[in-house]
Design a protein around this motif. Structure first.
Motif, PDB file in Angstrom:
ATOM      1  N   TYR A 132       3.226  19.409  -0.758  1.00  8.18           N
ATOM      2  CA  TYR A 132       2.662  17.882  -0.205  1.00  8.18           C
ATOM      3  C   TYR A 132       3.842  17.028  -0.416  1.00  8.18           C
ATOM      4  CZ  TYR A 132      -2.128  19.526   0.254  1.00  8.18           C
ATOM      5  OH  TYR A 132      -3.153  20.330   0.464  1.00  8.18           O
ATOM      6  N   LEU A 133       3.875  16.001   0.520  1.00  4.63           N
ATOM      7  CA  LEU A 133       4.712  14.792   0.179  1.00  4.63           C
ATOM      8  C   LEU A 133       3.873  13.848  -0.598  1.00  4.63           C
ATOM      9  CD1 LEU A 133       6.240  14.749   3.769  1.00  4.63           C
ATOM     10  CD2 LEU A 133       7.532  15.242   1.493  1.00  4.63           C
ATOM     11  N   LEU A 134       4.583  13.287  -1.493  1.00  6.35           N
ATOM     12  CA  LEU A 134       3.697  12.524  -2.314  1.00  6.35           C
ATOM     13  C   LEU A 134       4.332  11.110  -2.449  1.00  6.35           C
ATOM     14  CD1 LEU A 134       3.430  14.838  -5.408  1.00  6.35           C
ATOM     15  CD2 LEU A 134       2.084  14.654  -3.711  1.00  6.35           C
ATOM     16  N   THR A 135       3.243  10.046  -2.306  1.00  3.85           N
ATOM     17  CA  THR A 135       3.813   8.678  -2.364  1.00  3.85           C
ATOM     18  C   THR A 135       2.929   8.053  -3.453  1.00  3.85           C
ATOM     19  OG1 THR A 135       4.400   8.763  -0.200  1.00  3.85           O
ATOM     20  CG2 THR A 135       4.422   6.685  -1.053  1.00  3.85           C
ATOM     21  N   SER A 136       3.288   7.495  -4.503  1.00  2.14           N
ATOM     22  CA  SER A 136       2.334   6.907  -5.440  1.00  2.14           C
ATOM     23  C   SER A 136       2.723   5.361  -5.509  1.00  2.14           C
ATOM     24  CB  SER A 136       2.997   7.729  -6.963  1.00  2.14           C
ATOM     25  OG  SER A 136       2.517   8.833  -6.801  1.00  2.14           O
ATOM     26  N   GLN A 137       1.512   4.729  -5.389  1.00  2.00           N
ATOM     27  CA  GLN A 137       1.627   3.332  -5.542  1.00  2.00           C
ATOM     28  C   GLN A 137       0.568   2.795  -6.678  1.00  2.00           C
ATOM     29  OE1 GLN A 137       1.485   1.847  -1.257  1.00  2.00           O
ATOM     30  NE2 GLN A 137       0.547   3.677  -1.234  1.00  2.00           N
ATOM     31  N   ALA A 138       1.220   1.477  -7.162  1.00  2.00           N
ATOM     32  CA  ALA A 138       0.087   1.054  -8.069  1.00  2.00           C
ATOM     33  C   ALA A 138      -0.866   0.310  -7.595  1.00  2.00           C
ATOM     34  CB  ALA A 138       0.964   0.160  -9.074  1.00  2.00           C
ATOM     35  N   ILE A 139      -1.995   0.130  -8.193  1.00  5.02           N
ATOM     36  CA  ILE A 139      -2.988  -0.862  -7.524  1.00  5.02           C
ATOM     37  C   ILE A 139      -3.369  -1.962  -8.565  1.00  5.02           C
ATOM     38  CG2 ILE A 139      -4.050   0.475  -5.836  1.00  5.02           C
ATOM     39  CD1 ILE A 139      -5.741   1.804  -8.108  1.00  5.02           C
ATOM     40  N   ALA A 173      16.116  17.014  13.000  1.00  7.92           N
ATOM     41  CA  ALA A 173      15.478  17.250  11.859  1.00  7.92           C
ATOM     42  C   ALA A 173      15.708  15.877  10.798  1.00  7.92           C
ATOM     43  CB  ALA A 173      15.976  18.275  11.001  1.00  7.92           C
ATOM     44  N   ASN A 174      16.861  15.528  10.693  1.00 11.33           N
ATOM     45  CA  ASN A 174      17.045  14.277   9.832  1.00 11.33           C
ATOM     46  C   ASN A 174      16.405  13.154  10.568  1.00 11.33           C
ATOM     47  OD1 ASN A 174      18.848  15.547   8.176  1.00 11.33           O
ATOM     48  ND2 ASN A 174      20.746  14.906   9.383  1.00 11.33           N
ATOM     49  N   LEU A 175      16.433  13.072  11.772  1.00  5.09           N
ATOM     50  CA  LEU A 175      15.523  11.864  12.354  1.00  5.09           C
ATOM     51  C   LEU A 175      14.137  11.843  12.146  1.00  5.09           C
ATOM     52  CD1 LEU A 175      17.330   9.813  14.270  1.00  5.09           C
ATOM     53  CD2 LEU A 175      16.005  11.212  16.132  1.00  5.09           C
ATOM     54  N   PHE A 176      13.650  13.241  12.228  1.00  3.38           N
ATOM     55  CA  PHE A 176      12.190  13.416  12.035  1.00  3.38           C
ATOM     56  C   PHE A 176      11.865  13.201  10.566  1.00  3.38           C
ATOM     57  CE2 PHE A 176      11.835  16.058  15.928  1.00  3.38           C
ATOM     58  CZ  PHE A 176      10.833  15.223  16.354  1.00  3.38           C
ATOM     59  N   HIS A 177      12.804  13.484   9.730  1.00  2.00           N
ATOM     60  CA  HIS A 177      12.467  13.460   8.060  1.00  2.00           C
ATOM     61  C   HIS A 177      12.456  11.840   7.851  1.00  2.00           C
ATOM     62  CE1 HIS A 177      13.524  13.316   4.063  1.00  2.00           C
ATOM     63  NE2 HIS A 177      12.573  14.569   4.080  1.00  2.00           N
ATOM     64  N   ASP A 178      13.458  11.170   8.467  1.00  2.38           N
ATOM     65  CA  ASP A 178      13.592   9.760   8.187  1.00  2.38           C
ATOM     66  C   ASP A 178      12.140   9.104   8.719  1.00  2.38           C
ATOM     67  OD1 ASP A 178      15.748  10.097   7.103  1.00  2.38           O
ATOM     68  OD2 ASP A 178      17.110   9.141   8.946  1.00  2.38           O
ATOM     69  N   GLU A 179      11.990   9.709   9.957  1.00  3.12           N
ATOM     70  CA  GLU A 179      10.668   9.239  10.542  1.00  3.12           C
ATOM     71  C   GLU A 179       9.420   9.619   9.713  1.00  3.12           C
ATOM     72  OE1 GLU A 179      10.504   7.033  13.234  1.00  3.12           O
ATOM     73  OE2 GLU A 179       8.308   7.228  13.694  1.00  3.12           O
ATOM     74  N   LEU A 180       9.481  10.822   9.126  1.00  4.00           N
ATOM     75  CA  LEU A 180       8.220  11.158   8.482  1.00  4.00           C
ATOM     76  C   LEU A 180       8.038  10.210   7.167  1.00  4.00           C
ATOM     77  CD1 LEU A 180       6.657  13.443   9.504  1.00  4.00           C
ATOM     78  CD2 LEU A 180       7.622  14.788   7.541  1.00  4.00           C
ATOM     79  N   VAL A 181       9.073  10.052   6.620  1.00  2.00           N
ATOM     80  CA  VAL A 181       9.238   9.386   5.480  1.00  2.00           C
ATOM     81  C   VAL A 181       8.600   7.875   5.697  1.00  2.00           C
ATOM     82  CG1 VAL A 181      10.708   8.318   3.705  1.00  2.00           C
ATOM     83  CG2 VAL A 181      10.796  10.648   4.290  1.00  2.00           C
ATOM     84  N   ARG A 182       9.146   7.226   6.825  1.00  2.00           N
ATOM     85  CA  ARG A 182       8.772   6.051   6.909  1.00  2.00           C
ATOM     86  C   ARG A 182       7.024   6.001   7.422  1.00  2.00           C
ATOM     87  NH1 ARG A 182       8.611   2.801  11.286  1.00  2.00           N
ATOM     88  NH2 ARG A 182       9.212   4.600  12.738  1.00  2.00           N
ATOM     89  N   ARG A 183       6.766   7.177   8.252  1.00  3.76           N
ATOM     90  CA  ARG A 183       5.441   7.274   8.572  1.00  3.76           C
ATOM     91  C   ARG A 183       4.381   7.329   7.225  1.00  3.76           C
ATOM     92  NH1 ARG A 183       4.220   9.652  13.763  1.00  3.76           N
ATOM     93  NH2 ARG A 183       5.390   8.308  14.941  1.00  3.76           N
ATOM     94  N   LEU A 184       5.101   8.213   6.168  1.00  3.78           N
ATOM     95  CA  LEU A 184       4.132   8.537   5.136  1.00  3.78           C
ATOM     96  C   LEU A 184       4.072   7.197   4.305  1.00  3.78           C
ATOM     97  CD1 LEU A 184       5.875  11.782   3.809  1.00  3.78           C
ATOM     98  CD2 LEU A 184       3.377  11.543   4.666  1.00  3.78           C
TER      99      LEU A 184
END
Lengths: 210, 852
Positions: free
Chosen positions: B252-259, B46-57
């Protein structure tokens, strides 16, 4: 020494010897007497013709023993045995051993002389046969092996053709061989050749069947 | 209690076969592993997936932002394209806007596509600018092409104009718009007009910006950075406008970026990427499930492999165990604790325990037995030592006695105590031999014990009484731990010497024997021959140590082979020996004992000669034979006479013979006739007409005489002669020769009669006895076939004979002789049971025998 047929008398009894000599000489036959078997053996040689008058009972070598000796040494002189009373079994043995006759003592002179004459005739015939056989042998020696073969077959009654087949040659060759055989054997006819073969005691040597 | 239960457990465990147990253990191990590893693995996964997921996200967020920015960039290019279009340039060239300072004058609105605008162009994908505004070079809007009416005041836009070509996302009245500014110029640097495209950044826009991907799980949104309110999203139905960003954290998993590149400084907008948690978790779940399945499979395989290996090993062990136990049972006799079923390992343990127990007990038994045996050996040895027939004395290095056995002190007459501690040589060795004895001791030290110098030396020993004894002395040195001792063996050989003398004297039996005695070995070599054998060896032409002639060698060999004593005769020139060959099988010798039988043979010969003379007499006197001889004898002269006579007749007939010859022949005839007459005369003197010479003899004696005459003949015919003579004297007055002839005739007839009978059955009985005071008798009984009744009648007739060569005269003459003696002869016979002849003679018991 002359080779006139001689009657050899072997008897230990002097009176018997003398009387026999007297009797046999009365018919003009030559007689020689011996007092023992050994004396006879020492003086006799195979070439001499005649017959042997032998007393069975003798000191030293008996009559039967002398007979045996002659047989062993292939001396083919006819033997007449003289026996005394009660020696019949011995006489039978003598006859079996090849004596031509036996005479019981005391004997009729005519009977004895007749017996001697017969023995002489037997001896003469034997000698004739022997010389003939010698003659045939010298003639046979002249034959080549092939001629010998042909002669054997001819005298065994085989026809020329049969001989030719079994030897693997032509009939003509066989005929030629045959002619030479007849010539060398000095035979005038086939019958004579056959007689010679019988005389020479030739036996058929079986030619191997091919 | 616990021990009990544990043993119970153990028993239960022991009952489980090892393969089954191994299977069980395998499964348990597998399960345990699975149980332990599963949660850890899960968590780690799960941890591994989470990390991977975050990276993917993150990656996805960047991707979406980049796509978005790219879209914005395209819009800028669209603006550039429009501003450089010939239409706008033409339009600007032909149109002149009136100058005005104030911007009160409304800009011209176009509902239709104005001529300065490329009608097909201001569109990107399906997105169209809401308004296209043409501004003059002082940024005053002059013409507006709008699809919809503008919802906000246009003027406020100009503050966003920086004078450059750019695309900016701008929030106007809380609604995000894209403003694309493009300068229109004729010449370089000369600004003629400004073209502004106003595109609302709405859901459609956001969706179009991501046109490349159609991922329903990934949404994008623009968020006000200050209020964190959503301004627009790519999917309005799912993400409502004006909602707070935090509301969506749950799903949802959220990622916010400035443009920042497309934004003016004062604006604060965030480009937010939303990824549905559901989708992510679903993925994670599915992957985890897959992993779980894999793990389960792995565990299963592990269990199987483990169990199989374990099973194989245990099977092997059980096999080995069975063999071991079989070995134990067969080789060591240990009871087999291992049954076919059950846990072999545990059983093996039991078995090994039992095995060792057995081994230890066996070792103990063995040791006990050995000790026992040692003790026994010790006892035996000491018994041997004490009771040995040899005196045994143990000396130390100085020659002082340390131990003696019973025989020693008995032999020398000392007590044990008297001997111990003393020098042996002084006590028991004769002064003459002491030197030698010492030499033996020294020799024994320096040389090996088997040296002959230390063995069997004959010495004189002295006893306490001063008596001298011959002893055979042997010394053996024994090297003990620290010292060397000697065992001295003194064997009393006085007796032996005596025996030797006896043997030597016995040997003389052979050597001094006047008869030859020889010993031959199996190869026919003369091993021994006494002096008397010389003539024999001379005859054989060999000497002692040489081989016998072949004939005798073969006799020796056959004697050895058959193992029986045989007797042979050897005739030397002057001597006759009877040699008895006696085999000694165990030594493979043949002893030959000779006996000089010259005299015996001479005597025999003489007796034979005598007998042959007698036989000759018999031939003439026992009438049957005589007649044959007579016939022959007479035949000779008769035949001669006949021959001479016949010869005369023939000569006379033929007229050949001369007179003197004839006369001579006739003289011969006369001589032969006289000879015949002589024979007849001789016969007459022999038979009957001889004057009888009577003398008194003992009948027994007479029978013995006859028996000895016929002994030779009887032996030759294997006839057993039995004499049954009466006791006492049977005097008869007879012509001895005649009566002997009668008896001989009967005996010879009897022997002849038994020729047809089996050799074992030939028995001749001569019996004498007194019949009355006046008469005695002799019986001659044979075991022949007997005489038929018919024949019996004619027995005593002249010329009656049953023999081939018989004349039938024997019995008639015998009868005549008996009658002359006033006696009689008669016969009794049953056909098939032999015959008995009886001679009866008158006897006067008062007559005295001469010489008695």
């Amino acid at each position: 020494m002359s080779n006139r047929p001689t009657v050899f008398v072997v008897d230990d009894d002097q009176a018997m010897r003398n009387s026999l000599k007297w009797l046999i000489e009365s018919v003009s036959m030559q007689v020689e007497t011996f007092e023992s078997a050994n004396a006879f053996i020492q003086s006799y040689y195979p070439g001499r013709s005649g017959c042997l008058l032998l007393d069975v009972r003798m000191p030293g070598m008996s009559g039967l023993e002398l007979q045996e000796y002659l047989k062993v040494n292939q001396i083919a002189i006819p033997v007449i045995i003289i026996t005394g009373h009660g020696d019949v079994p011995m006489a039978v043995r003598a006859m079996k051993a090849g004596a031509v006759d036996f005479i019981e003592k005391p004997f009729n002179d005519e009977l004895l002389l007749e017996s001697i004459r017969h023995a002489m005739a037997v001896d003469a015939k034997q000698r004739d046969m022997q010389s003939q056989r010698a003659e045939i042998a010298t003639r046979l020696a002249r034959l080549t092996p092939r001629e010998h073969e042909v002669m054997l077959m001819v005298t065994n009654g085989k026809a020329n053709k049969e001989i030719a087949t079994s030897l693997g040659v032509s009939s003509k060759t066989v005929e030629a061989h045959r002619a030479r055989v007849m010539e060398k054997m000095e035979a005038d006819s086939l019958a004579e050749l056959v007689r010679m073969a019988i005389n020479a005691n030739l036996t058929l040597v079986e030619t191997p069947e091919e | 209690m616990s021990a009990l239960s544990s043993s119970k457990w153990q028993a239960k465990l022991a009952a489980v076969p090892l393969p089954a147990l191994s299977l069980l253990v395998g499964i348990l191990c597998g399960l345990l592993m699975w149980l332990v590893l599963e949660p850890i693995q899960d968590r780690r996964l799960a941890n591994l997936f989470h990390d991977e997921l975050v990276r993917r996200l993150d990656v996805r967020a960047v991707e979406t932002r980049q796509r978005f920015e790219h879209f914005l960039q395209e819009w800028r290019q669209v603006g550039s394209g429009l501003s450089n279009h010939w239409r706008i340039k033409n339009y600007l060239g032909s149109t002149a806007w009136h100058e005005s300072k104030n911007s009160d004058k409304q800009a011209m609105l176009h509902q239709q596509t104005p001529e300065w605008l490329d009608p097909g162009y201001p569109k990107l994908n399906s997105i169209e600018p809401k308004h296209v505004v043409l501004l003059d070079n002082r940024a005053t809007p002059r013409e507006i092409y709008q699809k919809q009416s503008l919802s906000f005041d246009l003027d406020q836009l100009f503050e966003f104009y920086s004078g450059r070509n750019e695309a900016l996302v701008t929030l106007i009245d809380q609604v995000p718009y894209l403003l694309v500014w493009s300068n229109v110029s004729y010449l370089e640097d000369d600004l003629a007009a400004v073209l502004l495209l106003i595109v609302p950044v709405d859901d459609q826009f956001l969706l179009e910006s991501q046109s490349m991907t159609n991922d329903s799980d990934t949404l994008i949104a623009l968020v006000d950075a200050n209020t964190l309110k959503l301004l627009s999203s790519s999917n309005r139905e799912m993400i409502a406008r004006d909602s707070h960003l935090n509301d969506w954290h749950e799903n949802y998993l959220l990622t916010s970026q400035a443009i920042t590149r497309f934004q003016s400084m004062e604006q604060s907008l965030l480009f937010t990427t939303l990824v549905s948690r559901d989708a992510v978790e679903k993925t994670i779940l599915s992957i985890t499930k897959l992993a779980q399945q894999d793990r389960f499979l792995a565990t299963l395989v592990y269990i199987i492999v483990f169990s199989v290996i374990f099973y194989l090993i245990s099977a092997k062990i059980s096999h080995v165990l069975v063999r071991i136990s079989r070995f134990g049972q067969q080789a060591l006799g240990i009871e087999q604790p291992v049954t076919k079923k059950g846990n072999q390992l545990l059983l093996l343990e039991d078995w090994v325990k039992a095995f060792f127990r057995q081994l230890i007990s066996a070792r103990d038994t063995l040791r006990n037995r050995q000790e026992e045996r040692l003790r026994e050996t010790e006892v035996l040895k000491s018994a041997l030592f004490d009771n040995s027939m040899v005196s045994i004395v143990t000396l130390n290095q100085e020659g002082i006695i340390v131990e003696v056995n019973g025989t020693a002190f008995k032999t020398f007459g000392y007590s044990r105590n008297q001997l111990i501690g003393r020098h042996l040589e002084e006590m028991a060795i004769h002064p003459n031999d002491r030197e030698r004895f010492r030499a033996m001791l020294t020799a024994c030290i320096s040389m090996s014990a088997s040296n002959s110098k230390c063995r069997g030396q004959a010495m004189q020993a002295v006893t306490v009484n001063g008596e001298e004894k011959s002893v055979e002395c042997s010394v053996i040195s024994i090297h003990l731990h620290q010292q060397t001792v000697f065992n001295v063996y003194l064997r009393d050989i006085s007796g032996q010497k005596q025996a030797q003398r006896e043997i030597t004297s016995l040997a003389k039996l052979a050597s001094e024997n006047p008869s030859p005695v020889l010993r031959i070995n199996k190869r026919g070599v003369i091993v021994y021959a006494n002096a008397a054998s010389e003539p024999l060896m001379g005859y054989w032409d060999c000497e002692r140590g040489q081989t016998l002639p072949l004939y005798w060698k073969n006799l020796v060999a056959s004697s050895l082979r058959e193992g029986t004593t045989k007797e042979y005769e050897v005739n030397l020139d002057s001597q006759i020996f009877s040699l008895q060959l006696a085999p000694i099988l165990e030594l493979e010798y043949v002893n030959i004992y000779g006996r000089d039988i010259t005299r015996i043979r001479m005597a025999e010969m003489q007796s034979r000669q005598h007998q042959s003379e007698l036989v000759h007499v018999c031939r003439l006197s026992t009438m049957g034979e005589m007649s044959t001889g007579l016939a022959h004898e007479l035949n000779q002269p008769l035949s001669a006479i006949v021959n001479f006579a016949s010869g005369c007749v023939r000569r006379m007939q033929s007229g050949k013979g001369g007179e003197p010859e004839i006369i001579d022949a006739i003289a011969q005839i006369t001589a032969q006739a006289e000879r015949a007459g002589e024979i007849i005369k001789r016969l007459r003197t022999l038979v009957g007409k001889r004057p009888q010479e009577h003398e008194v003899v003992n009948l027994n004696h007479l029978v013995l005489e006859v028996a000895s005459f016929i002994e030779f003949e009887a032996n030759r015919q294997n006839v057993e002669v039995i004499l049954e003579l009466s006791e006492g004297v049977l005097p008869v007055e007879v012509d001895l020769v005649q009566i002997e002839q009668v008896m001989l005739n009967l005996v010879r007839n009897a022997i002849d009669a038994m020729k047809q009978v089996d050799q074992n059955q030939r028995r001749l009985v001569l019996k004498t006895g007194r019949m009355s005071s006046r008469e005695v008798q002799v019986l001659v009984q044979d075991s022949g076939s007997g005489i038929p009744e018919q024949t019996q009648k004619h027995l005593f007739d002249a010329f009656f004979s049953t023999k081939k060569s018989g004349m039938g005269m024997g019995l008639p003459i015998s009868q005549k002789i008996m009658q002359d003696h006033k006696g009689m002869i008669e016969v009794e016979s049953e056909y098939g049971h032999g015959a008995t002849f009886r001679l009866v003679l008158p006897s006067d018991p008062t007559i005295e025998l001469p010489g008695f």
